[in-house]
Motif scaffolding. Sequence first.
Motif, PDB file in Angstrom:
ATOM      1  N   SER A   9     -14.179 -10.653  -2.903  1.00 54.99           N
ATOM      2  CA  SER A   9     -14.156  -9.038  -2.946  1.00 54.99           C
ATOM      3  C   SER A   9     -12.632  -8.729  -2.469  1.00 54.99           C
ATOM      4  O   SER A   9     -11.927  -9.538  -1.756  1.00 54.99           O
ATOM      5  N   PRO A  10     -12.278  -7.437  -3.024  1.00 50.05           N
ATOM      6  CA  PRO A  10     -11.046  -7.056  -2.495  1.00 50.05           C
ATOM      7  C   PRO A  10     -10.795  -7.203  -0.987  1.00 50.05           C
ATOM      8  O   PRO A  10      -9.702  -7.480  -0.385  1.00 50.05           O
ATOM      9  N   PRO A  87     -12.693   1.396  -5.834  1.00 49.92           N
ATOM     10  CA  PRO A  87     -12.854   0.041  -5.216  1.00 49.92           C
ATOM     11  C   PRO A  87     -11.552  -0.959  -5.267  1.00 49.92           C
ATOM     12  O   PRO A  87     -11.881  -1.988  -4.655  1.00 49.92           O
ATOM     13  N   GLU A  88     -10.546  -0.503  -6.048  1.00 48.90           N
ATOM     14  CA  GLU A  88      -9.630  -1.526  -6.351  1.00 48.90           C
ATOM     15  C   GLU A  88      -8.570  -1.175  -5.042  1.00 48.90           C
ATOM     16  O   GLU A  88      -7.625  -1.717  -4.773  1.00 48.90           O
ATOM     17  N   VAL A  89      -8.421  -0.060  -4.452  1.00 47.39           N
ATOM     18  CA  VAL A  89      -7.639   0.100  -3.388  1.00 47.39           C
ATOM     19  C   VAL A  89      -8.125   0.261  -2.058  1.00 47.39           C
ATOM     20  O   VAL A  89      -9.145   0.857  -1.740  1.00 47.39           O
ATOM     21  N   ASN A 113      -0.668  -0.167   5.207  1.00 48.98           N
ATOM     22  CA  ASN A 113      -0.417  -0.640   3.866  1.00 48.98           C
ATOM     23  C   ASN A 113      -1.415   0.032   2.857  1.00 48.98           C
ATOM     24  O   ASN A 113      -2.655   0.025   3.004  1.00 48.98           O
ATOM     25  N   VAL A 114      -1.296   0.209   1.499  1.00 51.90           N
ATOM     26  CA  VAL A 114      -1.781   0.517   0.696  1.00 51.90           C
ATOM     27  C   VAL A 114      -1.824  -0.765  -0.529  1.00 51.90           C
ATOM     28  O   VAL A 114      -0.738  -1.121  -1.002  1.00 51.90           O
ATOM     29  N   VAL A 115      -3.017  -1.091  -0.688  1.00 50.03           N
ATOM     30  CA  VAL A 115      -3.167  -2.682  -1.396  1.00 50.03           C
ATOM     31  C   VAL A 115      -4.171  -2.307  -2.587  1.00 50.03           C
ATOM     32  O   VAL A 115      -5.208  -1.644  -2.286  1.00 50.03           O
ATOM     33  N   PHE A 125       1.331  -4.098  -3.275  1.00 53.30           N
ATOM     34  CA  PHE A 125       1.425  -3.958  -1.880  1.00 53.30           C
ATOM     35  C   PHE A 125       2.248  -3.108  -1.707  1.00 53.30           C
ATOM     36  O   PHE A 125       3.743  -3.356  -1.928  1.00 53.30           O
ATOM     37  N   ARG A 126       1.980  -1.988  -0.993  1.00 52.40           N
ATOM     38  CA  ARG A 126       2.728  -0.973  -0.589  1.00 52.40           C
ATOM     39  C   ARG A 126       2.819  -0.990   0.863  1.00 52.40           C
ATOM     40  O   ARG A 126       1.975  -0.712   1.703  1.00 52.40           O
TER      41      ARG A 126
END
Length: 140
Positions: A9-10, A87-89, A113-115, A125-126
């Motif tokens: 999973s993410p 669901p991706e973030v 972080n924002v991923v 990857f921020r």
Amino acid sequence: MAADSSVRSPRELIERLFGELPARDPDAFVALLAPDAVFEIPFAIPGHPTHLEGREAIREHLAQRWSGLSGIEVHAIHPQVYETTDPEVLLVENEVDMTIPGSGRARRRTSVNVVRVRDGQVVLFRDYMDTARFARLAAD
């Protein structure tokens, strides 16, 4: 590099990514990224990149960045992972258990972080880290 099939999973991918960070191994970090991943550092030290594209550019940047932090010993990273309505973030707050020269051992919040994860790989990857503060800690 193919996505690691053991990551399901993410959230699991992000937990693994941050679990491996104390080793400061850029190859291990980029192994979990998509080939065309984007790494952004909105608060970069002047003269340093704010936007990198592709595994190799990211790997080279992290190798250089982490080698400049040789005075700081990282014992563990404690990520707090938050899922979003997308669901991706995922959002990640990091506390790092580290020893800083002249200051001793401490646990400090270092970044948010924002991923974005897609198909078992990180595509964005921020890194919202005060990189200048961290560089000062390493230099002291």
